[in-house]
Write an enzyme that holds these catalytic residues in place. Structure first.
Site, PDB file in Angstrom:
ATOM      1  N   ASP A  61       0.665  -1.151   0.124  1.00  0.00           N
ATOM      2  CA  ASP A  61       0.079   0.005   0.023  1.00  0.00           C
ATOM      3  C   ASP A  61       0.879   1.336  -0.002  1.00  0.00           C
ATOM      4  O   ASP A  61       1.911   1.350   0.405  1.00  0.00           O
ATOM      5  CB  ASP A  61      -1.029   0.185   1.353  1.00  0.00           C
ATOM      6  CG  ASP A  61      -1.958  -0.862   1.206  1.00  0.00           C
ATOM      7  OD1 ASP A  61      -2.189  -2.026   0.313  1.00  0.00           O
ATOM      8  OD2 ASP A  61      -3.134  -0.817   2.090  1.00  0.00           O
ATOM      9  N   ASP A  62       0.215   2.239  -0.337  1.00  0.00           N
ATOM     10  CA  ASP A  62       0.459   3.942  -0.150  1.00  0.00           C
ATOM     11  C   ASP A  62       1.789   4.126  -1.267  1.00  0.00           C
ATOM     12  O   ASP A  62       1.919   5.359  -1.151  1.00  0.00           O
ATOM     13  CB  ASP A  62       1.212   3.876   1.038  1.00  0.00           C
ATOM     14  CG  ASP A  62       0.036   3.695   2.193  1.00  0.00           C
ATOM     15  OD1 ASP A  62      -1.088   3.542   1.912  1.00  0.00           O
ATOM     16  OD2 ASP A  62       0.428   3.658   3.460  1.00  0.00           O
ATOM     17  N   HIS A 109      -6.332   3.298  -3.726  1.00  0.00           N
ATOM     18  CA  HIS A 109      -6.305   3.411  -2.497  1.00  0.00           C
ATOM     19  C   HIS A 109      -6.758   4.840  -2.006  1.00  0.00           C
ATOM     20  O   HIS A 109      -6.081   5.596  -1.043  1.00  0.00           O
ATOM     21  CB  HIS A 109      -4.879   3.071  -2.022  1.00  0.00           C
ATOM     22  CG  HIS A 109      -4.804   2.706  -0.703  1.00  0.00           C
ATOM     23  ND1 HIS A 109      -5.471   2.111   0.232  1.00  0.00           N
ATOM     24  CD2 HIS A 109      -3.736   3.207   0.375  1.00  0.00           C
ATOM     25  CE1 HIS A 109      -5.119   2.106   1.372  1.00  0.00           C
ATOM     26  NE2 HIS A 109      -4.028   2.872   1.573  1.00  0.00           N
ATOM     27  N   HIS A 144      -5.519   9.413   0.891  1.00  0.00           N
ATOM     28  CA  HIS A 144      -5.367   8.609   1.969  1.00  0.00           C
ATOM     29  C   HIS A 144      -6.033   9.215   3.150  1.00  0.00           C
ATOM     30  O   HIS A 144      -5.494   9.226   4.392  1.00  0.00           O
ATOM     31  CB  HIS A 144      -4.009   8.415   2.339  1.00  0.00           C
ATOM     32  CG  HIS A 144      -3.556   7.068   3.067  1.00  0.00           C
ATOM     33  ND1 HIS A 144      -3.442   6.860   4.190  1.00  0.00           N
ATOM     34  CD2 HIS A 144      -3.494   5.622   2.467  1.00  0.00           C
ATOM     35  CE1 HIS A 144      -3.262   5.872   4.759  1.00  0.00           C
ATOM     36  NE2 HIS A 144      -3.164   4.959   3.422  1.00  0.00           N
ATOM     37  N   HIS A 194       3.704  -2.120   3.033  1.00  0.00           N
ATOM     38  CA  HIS A 194       3.839  -0.851   2.709  1.00  0.00           C
ATOM     39  C   HIS A 194       4.860  -0.396   2.018  1.00  0.00           C
ATOM     40  O   HIS A 194       6.106  -0.819   2.429  1.00  0.00           O
ATOM     41  CB  HIS A 194       3.459   0.264   3.773  1.00  0.00           C
ATOM     42  CG  HIS A 194       2.263  -0.170   4.383  1.00  0.00           C
ATOM     43  ND1 HIS A 194       2.106  -0.987   5.330  1.00  0.00           N
ATOM     44  CD2 HIS A 194       0.926   0.875   4.479  1.00  0.00           C
ATOM     45  CE1 HIS A 194       0.652  -0.724   5.899  1.00  0.00           C
ATOM     46  NE2 HIS A 194       0.041   0.480   5.238  1.00  0.00           N
TER      47      HIS A 194
END
Length: 277
Positions: A94-95, A145, A149, A239
């Protein structure tokens, strides 16, 4: 026979031999004396140089649409049990895309022939389009995503903007269309998951976390978390963005090798969903 007749025959023979040698030389230059099986059908003759120019066949165009089976559309997914209980596992990251970290993780994944599923933040994608393109080119799956965020509660127009703006940039940058959505922080009640489900996206959570956002943990702790908790059909949370993820980079090779030693095969989340009972 007269001398003149013999001379004429010698001249004719010489000319015939010379012609044969010249023809063989030209044939050799053109590559025409090669066996048929050795000549690529895409090779093209260059008359000016008398040489063969090899032209590679056009690159295969992959289908970059990550759909989900009907049973998962508009649903929340934590793990998936394959039909034959096969030891498969999905790494989700993620991210990103994120400078340096994503690049290093991609190198590790490539070296180990592992495909993962990356959930992109719109702002990070906007800042690092080349990294995103590499992820897609190397066969990784992609999910949405959100743009910022954010964790906070949102009304429908804000949730729609967070998701749709990212969806549009993913397509504009890479040509990818995806029905995979992961809410930041795993929050399911702030409006984002509700909107994603209304679009028939699958809301992808996780069943196993590396806990790599713990600021005090060492890389080996991430390794231990994954190796001890792994089960067939697990979706692992990791991540590559949102901060300095050097510890995740350090842990990743050990996570991969440890899972392989346990007999696991790595799949993307779309592949995992297709394997469901």
């Amino acid at each position: 026979m007269t001398n003149n007749y013999l001379k004429r025959q010698q001249i004719i023979s010489f000319v015939a031999i010379a012609s044969t040698i010249t023809a063989c030389s030209i044939t050799s230059q053109l590559g025409l004396n090669q066996p048929i099986s050795k000549i690529h059908p895409a090779q093209v003759q260059d008359p000016a140089k008398g040489q063969i120019n090899a032209q590679l066949p056009p690159a295969k165009v992959e289908n970059h649409t990550f759909t989900v089976p009907a049973k998962f559309q508009g649903k929340t997914v934590y793990k998936v049990q394959s039909g034959n209980n096969e030891k498969v596992i999905a790494l989700s990251i993620d991210d990103g895309p994120w400078p340096k970290t994503t690049l290093e993780m991609l190198d590790i994944l490539k070296q180990n022939d592992v495909k993962a599923t990356f959930f992109w933040v719109g702002q990070a994608l906007q800042a690092n389009p080349d990294l995103a393109k590499r992820e897609v080119a190397e066969g990784h799956a992609i999910g949405n995503h959100t743009w910022h965020h954010w964790y906070r509660r949102m009304d429908e127009p804000t949730a729609k903007s967070e998701i749709d703006r990212t969806t549009d940039l993913i397509y504009k940058t890479t040509g990818v269309k995806t029905a995979l959505f992961r809410p930041p922080g795993g929050f399911l009640n702030n409006g984002l998951a509700t909107y994603a489900k209304s679009q028939k996206d699958a809301v992808i959570m996780w069943s196993l976390t590396s806990a790599d956002t713990d600021p005090h943990a060492k890389p080996q702790a991430f390794v231990n978390n994954v190796l001890k908790g792994a089960k067939p059909g697990s979706i692992v949370l990791m991540h590559d963005g949102g901060g300095d993820r050097y510890r995740t980079v350090e842990a990743l090779p050990k996570i991969i090798s440890g899972l392989k030693q346990q007999g696991y095969r790595f799949v993307t989340i779309p592949e995992l969903l297709k394997m469901a009972q």
